[in-house]
Design a protein around this motif. Structure first.
Motif, mmCIF file in Angstrom:
data_model
loop_
_atom_site.group_PDB
_atom_site.id
_atom_site.type_symbol
_atom_site.label_atom_id
_atom_site.label_comp_id
_atom_site.label_asym_id
_atom_site.label_seq_id
_atom_site.Cartn_x
_atom_site.Cartn_y
_atom_site.Cartn_z
ATOM 1 N N LEU A 155 0.817 -1.221 0.000
ATOM 2 C CA LEU A 155 0.000 0.000 0.000
ATOM 3 C C LEU A 155 0.850 1.271 0.000
ATOM 4 O O LEU A 155 0.426 2.302 -0.521
ATOM 5 N N SER A 156 2.025 1.218 0.595
ATOM 6 C CA SER A 156 2.883 2.411 0.620
ATOM 7 C C SER A 156 3.389 2.696 -0.792
ATOM 8 O O SER A 156 3.888 1.778 -1.456
ATOM 9 N N PRO A 157 3.256 3.941 -1.259
ATOM 10 C CA PRO A 157 3.730 4.257 -2.610
ATOM 11 C C PRO A 157 5.223 3.976 -2.754
ATOM 12 O O PRO A 157 5.942 3.929 -1.754
ATOM 13 N N GLY A 199 -9.146 -2.979 5.617
ATOM 14 C CA GLY A 199 -9.500 -4.055 6.543
ATOM 15 C C GLY A 199 -8.392 -5.076 6.740
ATOM 16 O O GLY A 199 -8.323 -5.744 7.764
ATOM 17 N N GLY A 200 -7.509 -5.172 5.740
ATOM 18 C CA GLY A 200 -6.437 -6.175 5.842
ATOM 19 C C GLY A 200 -5.068 -5.541 6.051
ATOM 20 O O GLY A 200 -4.041 -6.191 5.842
ATOM 21 N N ALA A 201 -5.074 -4.267 6.453
ATOM 22 C CA ALA A 201 -3.796 -3.536 6.507
ATOM 23 C C ALA A 201 -2.855 -4.039 7.600
ATOM 24 O O ALA A 201 -3.276 -4.358 8.715
ATOM 25 N N SER A 223 -1.310 -4.987 2.590
ATOM 26 C CA SER A 223 -2.633 -5.491 2.911
ATOM 27 C C SER A 223 -2.658 -6.977 2.592
ATOM 28 O O SER A 223 -2.202 -7.392 1.525
ATOM 29 N N SER A 224 -3.145 -7.749 3.543
ATOM 30 C CA SER A 224 -3.253 -9.192 3.312
ATOM 31 C C SER A 224 -4.730 -9.523 3.119
ATOM 32 O O SER A 224 -5.596 -8.725 3.459
ATOM 33 N N PRO A 225 -5.036 -10.683 2.566
ATOM 34 C CA PRO A 225 -6.455 -11.026 2.361
ATOM 35 C C PRO A 225 -7.192 -11.288 3.677
ATOM 36 O O PRO A 225 -8.404 -11.413 3.697
#
Ligand code: PLP
Length: 370
Positions: free
Chosen positions: A283-285, A344-346, A297-299
């Motif tokens: 997620l981090s650019p 939600g998966g962060a 982020s994971s599932p």
């Protein structure tokens, strides 16, 4: 705790040996109050002065612009509370990715008649053009953090301040630019003297210093304060100074000079490469972002993933370490950045120089196993 591999350094860090030794030394050998008139008191005062000078030297600012506090939250609170006592209310502009220490003032400010506007942060970045469009003749304060604590995005504070300075000229009145620099200090080539901000906050425990010490930078010194007490810290923050923590903070700042940024860059790159073809989404650019923070982020729901990682011996977080509803706070950042579906998966991984390559390999393996 020792059997864990700690990857939550954006939440807090382990105190370094130099800072801990200084803390013990000052506690045991310089216990006198810096305000006391006898020689031991004068010695304590000298330690306070030299601690301020050391940090000022590192930051490239005058010692008279630095005020010791209990932490960044208090530094922020001093600045934002000052607005509550203003004779006339106006408008403030916060970035939508500010830490709770800033954003939690929204309600109080509104109660006192202030208008609170937010700047977007598409992709995790605040845009100088949007700031320019939002400032009005009523704007009194703009707050944009230097480095975001969830995504690690580095904000273009210089350009944002330039916009504010131009608007000041246009409207013929001052606008206070505040920057929470907690996650920037010692990292990402940060230099306070390069930024023309009016105020900034720092925290010792984020840079391997002790808990209970922070710093408020005020370019012009004076501000309306709530607690005058004994007039310590130039009247900005009254109360007996926490000398052991302050001296240890200065030691931690001095120790920043030996931080190995290349090592951290290596960890970050290693993780990005290794997870590129996994079910994790980064997620981090990959530009203008601190190497010290990597959000993924994971599932799985964050809480489940974090518990599973803990079971494997790896401590990571869901994005932010506020005392309650941490996930909710991080979610606001993901929403602002356009990453809401992944909130939600962060999982936030944050490094320190204490981490080893072997530990990072283990962390990658554990994340893949999720
Ligand atoms: N600002 C940011 C960006 C942070 O990450 C933190 C810590 O969580 C704070 C402010 C608050 O710092 P302190 O714990 O020193 O009050």
């Amino acid at each position: 705790m020792n059997e864990f591999h700690y990857f939550d350094n954006a939440a807090t860090t382990k105190i370094c040996r130099e800072a801990l030794d200084e803390y013990v030394n000052i506690s045991q050998n310089h216990m006198a109050n810096p305000s006391a008139l006898y020689s031991e008191g004068r010695q304590s005062k000298a330690i306070l002065t030299s601690s301020r000078e050391k940090i000022a030297d590192y930051l490239g600012v005058k010692p008279s612009t630095l005020f010791f506090t209990s932490g960044a939250s208090e530094s922020i609170s001093i600045v934002l509370s000052s607005l509550l006592w203003a004779k006339r209310s106006g408008e403030v502009i916060f970035s939508s990715i500010e830490h709770e220490a800033v954003s939690s003032f929204e309600g109080l400010l509104r109660e006192k008649g202030w208008k609170v506007n937010y700047l977007g942060a598409k992709g995790g970045f605040v845009s100088p053009d949007e700031l320019e469009a939002r400032i009005t003749p009523d704007t009194r304060l703009v707050a944009v953090m230097a480095v975001n604590n969830v995504l690690g995005t580095i904000q273009d504070i210089k350009s944002l301040v330039k916009v504010v300075r131009e608007k000041e000229k246009e409207y013929g009145r001052s606008i206070f630019f505040f920057s929470d620099c907690v996650q920037a200090l010692g990292k990402t080539g940060f230099s306070l003297s390069d930024l023309d901000v009016d105020g900034a906050s720092f925290s010792a425990h984020k840079i391997n210093g002790p808990r209970g010490a922070g710093l408020l930078y005020l370019k012009k010194g004076q501000i309306q304060v709530l607690s005058h007490a004994g007039g310590q810290e130039g009247g900005i923050r009254g109360g007996t100074e926490n000398l052991p923590a302050i001296a240890a903070f200065a030691k931690a700042v001095e120790s920043l000079k030996i931080w190995d940024e290349k090592k951290i860059h290596g960890f970050n790159t290693m993780m990005r490469l290794a997870l590129a073809d996994s079910k994790m989404k980064i997620l981090s650019p990959d530009h203008d972002t601190s190497d010290y923070i990597l959000s993924l982020s994971s599932p799985l729901p964050s809480e489940v993933a974090i518990r599973m990682m803990q079971d494997k011996g790896y401590l990571v977080s869901s994005g932010s370490a506020c005392s309650n509803n941490a996930r909710g706070k991080a979610e606001a950042v993901f929403r602002a950045a356009g990453l809401a579906p992944y909130a939600g998966g962060a999982i936030r991984v944050s490094f320190s120089c204490d981490n080893t390559e072997e530990e990072v390999r283990g962390l990658i393996q554990a994340l893949k196993e999720l």
